[in-house]
Design a protein around this motif. Structure first.
Motif, PDB file in Angstrom:
ATOM      1  N   ALA A 104      32.532  29.222   5.503  1.00 26.90           N
ATOM      2  CA  ALA A 104      33.094  30.518   5.127  1.00 26.90           C
ATOM      3  C   ALA A 104      32.614  31.625   6.067  1.00 26.90           C
ATOM      4  N   ALA A 105      31.341  31.615   6.414  1.00 28.03           N
ATOM      5  CA  ALA A 105      30.801  32.644   7.321  1.00 28.03           C
ATOM      6  C   ALA A 105      31.429  32.514   8.708  1.00 28.03           C
ATOM      7  N   GLY A 106      31.667  31.295   9.142  1.00 25.55           N
ATOM      8  CA  GLY A 106      32.310  31.087  10.441  1.00 25.55           C
ATOM      9  C   GLY A 106      33.719  31.673  10.472  1.00 25.55           C
ATOM     10  N   VAL A 107      34.481  31.467   9.421  1.00 22.95           N
ATOM     11  CA  VAL A 107      35.834  32.024   9.345  1.00 22.95           C
ATOM     12  C   VAL A 107      35.760  33.546   9.295  1.00 22.95           C
ATOM     13  N   LYS A 108      34.825  34.073   8.525  1.00 20.25           N
ATOM     14  CA  LYS A 108      34.672  35.529   8.427  1.00 20.25           C
ATOM     15  C   LYS A 108      34.336  36.123   9.795  1.00 20.25           C
ATOM     16  N   ASN A 109      33.407  35.520  10.505  1.00 21.10           N
ATOM     17  CA  ASN A 109      33.013  36.037  11.824  1.00 21.10           C
ATOM     18  C   ASN A 109      34.149  35.943  12.836  1.00 21.10           C
ATOM     19  N   GLN A 110      34.880  34.842  12.822  1.00 18.96           N
ATOM     20  CA  GLN A 110      36.033  34.699  13.725  1.00 18.96           C
ATOM     21  C   GLN A 110      37.112  35.733  13.416  1.00 18.96           C
ATOM     22  N   THR A 111      37.341  35.969  12.124  1.00 20.46           N
ATOM     23  CA  THR A 111      38.356  36.942  11.714  1.00 20.46           C
ATOM     24  C   THR A 111      37.939  38.345  12.141  1.00 20.46           C
ATOM     25  N   ALA A 112      36.674  38.674  11.948  1.00 21.05           N
ATOM     26  CA  ALA A 112      36.167  39.996  12.350  1.00 21.05           C
ATOM     27  C   ALA A 112      36.283  40.187  13.860  1.00 21.05           C
ATOM     28  N   ALA A 113      35.987  39.149  14.619  1.00 17.18           N
ATOM     29  CA  ALA A 113      36.091  39.232  16.082  1.00 17.18           C
ATOM     30  C   ALA A 113      37.553  39.395  16.504  1.00 17.18           C
ATOM     31  N   TRP A 114      38.448  38.698  15.844  1.00 15.52           N
ATOM     32  CA  TRP A 114      39.879  38.806  16.133  1.00 15.52           C
ATOM     33  C   TRP A 114      40.369  40.223  15.844  1.00 15.52           C
ATOM     34  N   TYR A 115      39.971  40.763  14.709  1.00 14.74           N
ATOM     35  CA  TYR A 115      40.358  42.121  14.324  1.00 14.74           C
ATOM     36  C   TYR A 115      39.845  43.136  15.353  1.00 14.74           C
ATOM     37  N   LYS A 116      38.601  42.981  15.761  1.00 16.12           N
ATOM     38  CA  LYS A 116      38.010  43.898  16.752  1.00 16.12           C
ATOM     39  C   LYS A 116      38.753  43.797  18.085  1.00 16.12           C
ATOM     40  N   LYS A 117      39.046  42.576  18.513  1.00 18.91           N
ATOM     41  CA  LYS A 117      39.754  42.373  19.777  1.00 18.91           C
ATOM     42  C   LYS A 117      41.159  42.965  19.709  1.00 18.91           C
ATOM     43  N   ASP A 118      41.816  42.790  18.574  1.00 18.89           N
ATOM     44  CA  ASP A 118      43.149  43.369  18.405  1.00 18.89           C
ATOM     45  C   ASP A 118      43.098  44.894  18.444  1.00 18.89           C
ATOM     46  N   LYS A 119      42.094  45.492  17.843  1.00 17.30           N
ATOM     47  CA  LYS A 119      41.946  46.948  17.879  1.00 17.30           C
ATOM     48  C   LYS A 119      41.796  47.423  19.325  1.00 17.30           C
ATOM     49  N   GLU A 120      41.006  46.702  20.116  1.00 12.90           N
ATOM     50  CA  GLU A 120      40.812  47.047  21.526  1.00 12.90           C
ATOM     51  C   GLU A 120      42.123  46.880  22.300  1.00 12.90           C
ATOM     52  N   ARG A 121      42.841  45.802  22.054  1.00 18.47           N
ATOM     53  CA  ARG A 121      44.135  45.581  22.721  1.00 18.47           C
ATOM     54  C   ARG A 121      45.127  46.675  22.358  1.00 18.47           C
ATOM     55  N   ALA A 122      45.135  47.071  21.101  1.00 16.33           N
ATOM     56  CA  ALA A 122      46.048  48.121  20.645  1.00 16.33           C
ATOM     57  C   ALA A 122      45.725  49.447  21.326  1.00 16.33           C
ATOM     58  N   ALA A 123      44.455  49.746  21.488  1.00 17.02           N
ATOM     59  CA  ALA A 123      44.058  50.984  22.165  1.00 17.02           C
ATOM     60  C   ALA A 123      44.532  50.975  23.619  1.00 17.02           C
ATOM     61  N   LYS A 124      44.437  49.837  24.281  1.00 16.53           N
ATOM     62  CA  LYS A 124      44.921  49.724  25.666  1.00 16.53           C
ATOM     63  C   LYS A 124      46.435  49.893  25.731  1.00 16.53           C
ATOM     64  N   ILE A 125      47.136  49.281  24.795  1.00 15.23           N
ATOM     65  CA  ILE A 125      48.599  49.407  24.754  1.00 15.23           C
ATOM     66  C   ILE A 125      48.980  50.866  24.543  1.00 15.23           C
ATOM     67  N   ASP A 126      48.304  51.528  23.622  1.00 16.44           N
ATOM     68  CA  ASP A 126      48.592  52.939  23.349  1.00 16.44           C
ATOM     69  C   ASP A 126      48.286  53.820  24.556  1.00 16.44           C
ATOM     70  N   ALA A 127      47.202  53.514  25.254  1.00 17.68           N
ATOM     71  CA  ALA A 127      46.837  54.294  26.447  1.00 17.68           C
ATOM     72  C   ALA A 127      47.887  54.129  27.539  1.00 17.68           C
ATOM     73  N   GLN A 128      48.367  52.900  27.732  1.00 20.85           N
ATOM     74  CA  GLN A 128      49.394  52.657  28.731  1.00 20.85           C
ATOM     75  C   GLN A 128      50.711  53.345  28.364  1.00 20.85           C
ATOM     76  N   THR A 129      51.033  53.328  27.102  1.00 20.60           N
ATOM     77  CA  THR A 129      52.267  53.960  26.619  1.00 20.60           C
ATOM     78  C   THR A 129      52.211  55.476  26.789  1.00 20.60           C
ATOM     79  N   SER A 130      51.067  56.073  26.522  1.00 16.86           N
ATOM     80  CA  SER A 130      50.952  57.539  26.616  1.00 16.86           C
ATOM     81  C   SER A 130      50.968  58.017  28.070  1.00 16.86           C
ATOM     82  N   ARG A 131      50.624  57.149  29.009  1.00 17.48           N
ATOM     83  CA  ARG A 131      50.655  57.534  30.445  1.00 17.48           C
ATOM     84  C   ARG A 131      52.065  57.597  30.982  1.00 17.48           C
ATOM     85  N   ARG A 132      52.977  56.963  30.325  1.00 15.03           N
ATOM     86  CA  ARG A 132      54.360  56.892  30.820  1.00 15.03           C
ATOM     87  C   ARG A 132      55.096  58.160  30.596  1.00 15.03           C
TER      88      ARG A 132
END
Length: 132
Positions: A104-132
């Protein structure tokens, strides 16, 4: 995705443990055991849904984040109930408890890491979009 595979294994393990009358007596089947099965099943469903939602689409992205957070909540609840089962039921030995908790802890940690990585990816996408 590995987190989905691991969550499915956690769901299967939870099902096997909660159906075992030596661990969960019949009087617990509709209470604690049922809650644990629901949490494990909901966790898998949340992760599969999140994986189907696009991070590049703003509406789907917000839904993806909500579903990932729901998966994290289900993980935390399941971990709590695993600990509770260990404390109150005599059939769940220390080794079985430790293994189940690690799953259970392994799934929780993987999910948290995925969520964090997605947040970072979303910020990059938003930054690229706002530069256009």
């Amino acid at each position: 995705m590995q987190v989905i595979t691991d969550a499915k294994e956690l769901e299967k393990h939870t099902y096997i443990k909660t159906r075992n009358p030596n661990i969960f007596p019949k009087r617990e089947r509709l209470g604690l055991a049922q809650r644990m099965m629901n949490e494990a099943s909901d966790l898998v469903a949340d992760l599969m849904e999140a994986n189907d939602l696009l991070i590049t689409d703003p509406e789907e992205r917000e839904q993806r984040f909500r579903v990932q957070r729901s998966a994290l909540r289900n993980c935390r609840k399941l971990i709590h109930h695993i600990e509770l089962a260990h404390d109150i039921l005599s059939g769940l030995g220390d080794d079985a408890f430790a293994y189940w908790s690690r799953l259970a802890a392994g799934v929780k940690n993987q999910t948290a890491a995925w969520y964090k990585k997605d947040k970072e990816r979303a910020a990059k996408i938003d930054a690229q979009t706002s530069r256009r």
